[in-house]
Design an enzyme around this catalytic site. Structure first.
Site, PDB file in Angstrom:
ATOM      1  N   CYS A  85      65.035  -1.804  39.130  1.00 37.74           N
ATOM      2  CA  CYS A  85      66.350  -2.398  38.638  1.00 37.74           C
ATOM      3  C   CYS A  85      66.324  -3.461  37.665  1.00 37.74           C
ATOM      4  O   CYS A  85      65.748  -4.359  37.692  1.00 37.74           O
ATOM      5  CB  CYS A  85      67.105  -2.852  40.029  1.00 37.74           C
ATOM      6  SG  CYS A  85      68.183  -4.219  39.633  1.00 37.74           S
ATOM      7  N   GLU A  86      66.965  -2.875  36.536  1.00 34.33           N
ATOM      8  CA  GLU A  86      66.713  -4.070  35.148  1.00 34.33           C
ATOM      9  C   GLU A  86      67.639  -5.412  35.632  1.00 34.33           C
ATOM     10  O   GLU A  86      67.255  -6.311  34.684  1.00 34.33           O
ATOM     11  CB  GLU A  86      67.114  -3.374  33.976  1.00 34.33           C
ATOM     12  CG  GLU A  86      68.710  -2.909  33.957  1.00 34.33           C
ATOM     13  CD  GLU A  86      69.002  -2.274  32.721  1.00 34.33           C
ATOM     14  OE1 GLU A  86      68.051  -1.741  31.861  1.00 34.33           O
ATOM     15  OE2 GLU A  86      70.086  -2.433  32.096  1.00 34.33           O
ATOM     16  N   HIS A  87      68.561  -5.529  36.435  1.00 36.83           N
ATOM     17  CA  HIS A  87      69.144  -6.676  36.711  1.00 36.83           C
ATOM     18  C   HIS A  87      68.264  -7.760  37.455  1.00 36.83           C
ATOM     19  O   HIS A  87      68.562  -8.812  37.231  1.00 36.83           O
ATOM     20  CB  HIS A  87      70.588  -6.124  37.544  1.00 36.83           C
ATOM     21  CG  HIS A  87      71.529  -5.606  36.884  1.00 36.83           C
ATOM     22  ND1 HIS A  87      71.910  -4.298  37.405  1.00 36.83           N
ATOM     23  CD2 HIS A  87      71.579  -5.447  35.524  1.00 36.83           C
ATOM     24  CE1 HIS A  87      72.691  -3.842  36.351  1.00 36.83           C
ATOM     25  NE2 HIS A  87      72.751  -4.334  35.362  1.00 36.83           N
ATOM     26  N   HIS A  88      67.481  -7.145  38.508  1.00 35.04           N
ATOM     27  CA  HIS A  88      66.922  -8.038  39.262  1.00 35.04           C
ATOM     28  C   HIS A  88      65.408  -8.170  39.245  1.00 35.04           C
ATOM     29  O   HIS A  88      64.497  -8.742  39.869  1.00 35.04           O
ATOM     30  CB  HIS A  88      67.302  -8.089  40.747  1.00 35.04           C
ATOM     31  CG  HIS A  88      68.797  -8.306  40.967  1.00 35.04           C
ATOM     32  ND1 HIS A  88      69.675  -7.190  41.012  1.00 35.04           N
ATOM     33  CD2 HIS A  88      69.605  -9.475  41.035  1.00 35.04           C
ATOM     34  CE1 HIS A  88      70.978  -7.634  41.107  1.00 35.04           C
ATOM     35  NE2 HIS A  88      70.962  -9.245  41.057  1.00 35.04           N
ATOM     36  N   GLN A 128      70.295   3.131  37.484  1.00 37.96           N
ATOM     37  CA  GLN A 128      70.122   4.549  38.240  1.00 37.96           C
ATOM     38  C   GLN A 128      71.015   5.471  37.251  1.00 37.96           C
ATOM     39  O   GLN A 128      70.584   6.609  36.942  1.00 37.96           O
ATOM     40  CB  GLN A 128      70.954   4.593  39.544  1.00 37.96           C
ATOM     41  CG  GLN A 128      70.512   5.809  40.177  1.00 37.96           C
ATOM     42  CD  GLN A 128      71.010   5.789  41.827  1.00 37.96           C
ATOM     43  OE1 GLN A 128      70.819   4.692  42.391  1.00 37.96           O
ATOM     44  NE2 GLN A 128      71.325   7.068  42.211  1.00 37.96           N
ATOM     45  N   HIS A 156      68.852   0.397  46.669  1.00 42.25           N
ATOM     46  CA  HIS A 156      68.352  -0.502  45.866  1.00 42.25           C
ATOM     47  C   HIS A 156      67.933  -1.891  46.606  1.00 42.25           C
ATOM     48  O   HIS A 156      68.795  -2.280  47.204  1.00 42.25           O
ATOM     49  CB  HIS A 156      69.662  -0.853  44.909  1.00 42.25           C
ATOM     50  CG  HIS A 156      69.858   0.412  43.862  1.00 42.25           C
ATOM     51  ND1 HIS A 156      69.883   0.210  42.464  1.00 42.25           N
ATOM     52  CD2 HIS A 156      70.280   1.471  43.994  1.00 42.25           C
ATOM     53  CE1 HIS A 156      70.156   1.160  41.831  1.00 42.25           C
ATOM     54  NE2 HIS A 156      70.395   2.067  42.725  1.00 42.25           N
ATOM     55  N   CYS A 158      67.674  -4.639  45.810  1.00 43.58           N
ATOM     56  CA  CYS A 158      68.426  -5.792  45.369  1.00 43.58           C
ATOM     57  C   CYS A 158      69.998  -5.784  45.958  1.00 43.58           C
ATOM     58  O   CYS A 158      70.598  -6.702  46.254  1.00 43.58           O
ATOM     59  CB  CYS A 158      68.952  -5.883  43.628  1.00 43.58           C
ATOM     60  SG  CYS A 158      70.023  -4.319  43.202  1.00 43.58           S
TER      61      CYS A 158
HETATM   62  N1  LIG Z   1      75.773   0.283  38.193  1.00 36.15           N
HETATM   63  C1  LIG Z   1      74.433  -0.225  38.746  1.00 36.15           C
HETATM   64  N2  LIG Z   1      74.761  -1.214  39.232  1.00 36.15           N
HETATM   65  C2  LIG Z   1      73.394  -1.707  39.729  1.00 36.15           C
HETATM   66  C3  LIG Z   1      72.166  -0.926  39.514  1.00 36.15           C
HETATM   67  N3  LIG Z   1      71.277  -1.818  40.012  1.00 36.15           N
HETATM   68  C4  LIG Z   1      71.811  -2.932  40.349  1.00 36.15           C
HETATM   69  N4  LIG Z   1      73.062  -3.075  40.167  1.00 36.15           N
HETATM   70  C5  LIG Z   1      73.987  -4.035  40.418  1.00 36.15           C
HETATM   71  O1  LIG Z   1      73.950  -4.806  39.295  1.00 36.15           O
HETATM   72  C6  LIG Z   1      75.025  -6.087  39.595  1.00 36.15           C
HETATM   73  C7  LIG Z   1      74.318  -7.274  38.780  1.00 36.15           C
HETATM   74  O2  LIG Z   1      75.469  -8.197  39.384  1.00 36.15           O
HETATM   75  P1  LIG Z   1      75.565  -9.694  38.900  1.00 36.15           P
HETATM   76  O3  LIG Z   1      76.687 -10.157  39.454  1.00 36.15           O
HETATM   77  O4  LIG Z   1      75.438  -9.884  37.355  1.00 36.15           O
HETATM   78  O5  LIG Z   1      74.253 -10.082  39.692  1.00 36.15           O
HETATM   79  P2  LIG Z   1      74.074 -10.858  40.798  1.00 36.15           P
HETATM   80  O6  LIG Z   1      75.005 -12.184  41.194  1.00 36.15           O
HETATM   81  O7  LIG Z   1      72.765 -10.792  41.533  1.00 36.15           O
HETATM   82  O8  LIG Z   1      75.123  -9.783  41.960  1.00 36.15           O
HETATM   83  P3  LIG Z   1      74.894  -9.510  43.389  1.00 36.15           P
HETATM   84  O9  LIG Z   1      73.809  -8.287  43.794  1.00 36.15           O
HETATM   85  O10 LIG Z   1      76.192  -8.984  43.788  1.00 36.15           O
HETATM   86  O11 LIG Z   1      74.492 -10.632  44.321  1.00 36.15           O
HETATM   87  C8  LIG Z   1      74.884  -5.782  41.143  1.00 36.15           C
HETATM   88  O12 LIG Z   1      76.210  -5.411  41.390  1.00 36.15           O
HETATM   89  C9  LIG Z   1      73.929  -4.908  41.437  1.00 36.15           C
HETATM   90  O13 LIG Z   1      74.321  -4.244  42.607  1.00 36.15           O
HETATM   91  C10 LIG Z   1      72.246   0.281  39.178  1.00 36.15           C
HETATM   92  O14 LIG Z   1      71.288   0.792  39.115  1.00 36.15           O
HETATM   93  N5  LIG Z   1      73.340   0.821  38.577  1.00 36.15           N
HETATM   94 ZN   LIG Z   2      69.312  -5.114  41.197  1.00 34.59          ZN
END
Ligand SMILES: Nc1nc2c(ncn2[C@@H]2O[C@H](COP(=O)(O)OP(=O)(O)OP(=O)(O)O)[C@@H](O)[C@H]2O)c(=O)[nH]1
Ligand SMILES: [Zn+2]
Length: 200
Positions: A85-88, A128, A156, A158
């Site tokens: 996952c590129e976010h985490h 995804q 996921h 995360c």
């Molecule tokens: N659409 C989508 N979202 C993703 C994917 N992988 C992770 N995410 C979401 O990316 C979002 C990042 O949200 P942020 O609010 O910036 O980060 P955060 O504070 O760590 O969010 P939380 O996970 O809700 O604690 C989260 O809602 C994750 O669930 C993916 O493959 N697709």
């Molecule tokens: Zn993530």
């Protein structure tokens, strides 16, 4: 639409090692203690492996194609994949189901190439939705397919091990192209063949 391929250079092991040592210190660990001393170089090797897809164009797997008489659905179900996952930068993983109807020339690719295609795009920082549409576009465009369908089901980490802590949530994404988008009957035939295989 073709994918934007932004591969630059290759993985810089020394730089990852320095960064991992920094992170270990930043979380309050001692990077010189026995158990951690080799961790930065292990992580560097692991990142080179799990992000190898940044340095390759997975479309090459669709280019070893050949022609057959078959003009109806070909479906490869249950391709296991692991991505990050590129976010985490934690894993998401599950199964990919890819299907297509060959175009008028009957162009197909070897069955294993669909798993290689999924693997190549998965081995990058991803979301995804993008992973799903990159796979669909590669098949549809490279094979000049009549129609293409890709469905991914994934968990996921995360969402499971942190944050909202929903370990059983499964995310399902689909991308459909050509006749599988425009023709409701073929699309639902493909979808039901995929759905009969959905499991946990
Ligand atoms: N659409 C989508 N979202 C993703 C994917 N992988 C992770 N995410 C979401 O990316 C979002 C990042 O949200 P942020 O609010 O910036 O980060 P955060 O504070 O760590 O969010 P939380 O996970 O809700 O604690 C989260 O809602 C994750 O669930 C993916 O493959 N697709
Ligand atoms: Zn993530």
């Amino acid at each position: 639409m073709s994918e934007s391929h932004n591969a630059v250079g290759s993985v810089d092991h020394a730089r990852i090692e320095r960064a991992v040592r920094e992170i270990l210190e930043a979380i309050g660990e001692d990077p010189s203690r026995d158990g951690l001393v080799d961790t930065p170089s292990r992580v560097a090797r692991m990142y080179a492996e799990v992000f190898r897809g940044l340095h390759e164009d997975p479309r090459v797997h669709m280019q070893t194609k050949f022609e057959v008489e078959h003009r109806e659905l070909v479906l490869v179900r249950d391709i296991r994949f692991y991505s990050m996952c590129e976010h985490h930068l934690v894993p998401f993983f599950g199964r990919a189901h890819v299907g297509y109807v060959p175009g008028k020339d009957g162009t197909v690719a070897g069955l294993s190439k669909f798993a290689r295609l999924v693997e190549g795009y998965a081995a990058r920082p991803q979301v995804q939705e993008r992973l799903t549409s990159q796979i669909a576009d590669a098949i549809h465009e490279e094979l000049q397919a009549h129609g293409t369908i890709v469905v991914l089901q994934a968990e996921h980490l995360c969402m499971a091990m942190r944050g909202v802590k929903s370990p059983n949530a499964e995310t399902v994404t689909s991308a459909v192209r050509g006749s599988l988008q425009s023709n409701a009957a073929t699309r639902s035939e493909a979808m039901s063949l995929i759905l009969t295989g959905l499991h946990h």
